[in-house]
Design a protein around this motif. Structure first.
Motif, PDB file in Angstrom:
ATOM      1  N   GLU A 142       1.627 112.726  79.035  1.00 54.69           N
ATOM      2  CA  GLU A 142       2.453 111.518  78.967  1.00 54.69           C
ATOM      3  C   GLU A 142       3.906 111.891  78.705  1.00 54.69           C
ATOM      4  O   GLU A 142       4.205 112.971  78.184  1.00 54.69           O
ATOM      5  CB  GLU A 142       1.945 110.582  77.864  1.00 54.69           C
ATOM      6  N   TRP A 143       4.824 110.953  79.051  1.00 54.88           N
ATOM      7  CA  TRP A 143       6.250 111.139  78.797  1.00 54.88           C
ATOM      8  C   TRP A 143       6.900 109.775  78.598  1.00 54.88           C
ATOM      9  O   TRP A 143       6.361 108.739  78.992  1.00 54.88           O
ATOM     10  CB  TRP A 143       6.919 111.898  79.949  1.00 54.88           C
ATOM     11  N   ASP A 144       8.059 109.763  77.949  1.00 56.28           N
ATOM     12  CA  ASP A 144       8.761 108.512  77.662  1.00 56.28           C
ATOM     13  C   ASP A 144       9.404 107.950  78.924  1.00 56.28           C
ATOM     14  O   ASP A 144       9.944 108.695  79.760  1.00 56.28           O
ATOM     15  CB  ASP A 144       9.840 108.728  76.602  1.00 56.28           C
ATOM     16  N   THR A 145       9.393 106.600  79.056  1.00 61.97           N
ATOM     17  CA  THR A 145       9.993 105.928  80.219  1.00 61.97           C
ATOM     18  C   THR A 145      10.815 104.723  79.766  1.00 61.97           C
ATOM     19  O   THR A 145      10.508 103.578  80.127  1.00 61.97           O
ATOM     20  CB  THR A 145       8.916 105.474  81.215  1.00 61.97           C
ATOM     21  N   PRO A 146      11.857 104.928  78.962  1.00 61.48           N
ATOM     22  CA  PRO A 146      12.675 103.792  78.553  1.00 61.48           C
ATOM     23  C   PRO A 146      13.445 103.222  79.743  1.00 61.48           C
ATOM     24  O   PRO A 146      13.708 103.927  80.726  1.00 61.48           O
ATOM     25  CB  PRO A 146      13.641 104.406  77.531  1.00 61.48           C
ATOM     26  N   LEU A 147      13.782 101.938  79.674  1.00 60.04           N
ATOM     27  CA  LEU A 147      14.614 101.294  80.691  1.00 60.04           C
ATOM     28  C   LEU A 147      15.649 100.453  79.956  1.00 60.04           C
ATOM     29  O   LEU A 147      15.326  99.412  79.384  1.00 60.04           O
ATOM     30  CB  LEU A 147      13.763 100.422  81.617  1.00 60.04           C
TER      31      LEU A 147
END
Length: 259
Positions: A142-147
């Protein structure tokens, strides 16, 4: 057919977009939405279905300038409540991209009603765009996906994560299957009953996407977005009602896009 990762001893591979100066990538985008409004000036439920031709072109990064994503949106069909309505004009919106191809900034040259419409439609489209990991990943990672976007029409502030689910073959394409979930706040401004209002909402989204690993292009994405808004007067801040928007979208690479 599932693929076994034999190319690297660690069982991990890089996932990345490939940017070049070709004619770009073309998609067909189908949107189904339901909007429920309960306010002092309106009580309504509206269903909308829209099919849009999408043309993405990326100008690669040069020097200190980041890559620029230009999205041209050409509506093909539009219906509300099951009835066809007049198609809006084609529109274009531009975004600045980060090193991993993630959208980091909205670029607007002129805030006309048409530009505002393009921004709102473009903001919906980017929920289907995958944020890719910086490092190599394996199945289950998994990895971070901020928007996070700030603009004249409002703000998006979402946190989330992506997850590599596995791989498959479709034709000659090797696809990485990726799940992206996000949640957070969306603030936007619009007219309702002739009155300028501010919409502040809590949003959740989930997208199941496929990335063409060898060509570095998004192959498909199915996303569901739900946002519950409070409607407040832009002048007084007084609460006027609530609105819920539920949106399902499907983005598919056009057969002619061989990128």
């Amino acid at each position: 057919m599932l693929l076994v990762l034999v190319s690297c001893s660690s069982g991990t591979i890089p996932l990345e977009y490939r940017f070049d100066d070709n004619d770009g990538t073309r998609y067909l985008w189908t949107i189904d939405s339901k909007t429920s409004v309960n306010s002092t000036s309106e009580q309504s439920v509206t269903t909308t279905k829209m099919v849009v031709a999408v043309h993405e072109q990326v100008a690669p990064a040069k020097g200190r300038q980041n890559a620029l994503l230009t999205i041209s949106l050409t509506p093909r069909s539009l219906s509300q409540g099951g009835h066809s309505v007049k198609l809006p004009e084609p529109v274009t919106v531009k975004y600045e991209l980060g090193k991993q191809g993630e959208i980091v900034k909205v670029i607007t040259e002129e805030l006309t009603p048409q530009a505002a419409s393009a921004l709102q439609l473009g903001a919906t489209l980017i929920h289907s765009r995958i944020d890719l990991p910086v490092d190599e990943v394996g199945i289950g990672d998994e990895w971070d996906t901020p928007l996070i976007l700030d603009g004249d029409l409002g703000n998006i502030d979402l946190t989330g994560h992506g997850k590599l689910l596995g791989f498959e073959l479709k034709g000659k394409r090797k696809l990485a299957r990726i799940e992206t979930t996000r949640e957070g706040e969306i603030v936007t401004h619009q007219q309702q009953g002739g009155v300028p209002v501010r919409l502040r909402g809590t949003s959740t989204s989930k997208a199941m996407s496929s990335l063409d690993v060898d060509n570095g292009v998004l192959y498909s994405s199915n996303a569901r977005l739900t946002t519950d808004f409070d409607i407040a007067s832009q002048e007084s801040g007084k609460l006027l009602g609530t609105m819920q928007v539920t949106l399902n979208s499907k983005l598919s690479l056009e057969p002619s896009s061989t990128a």
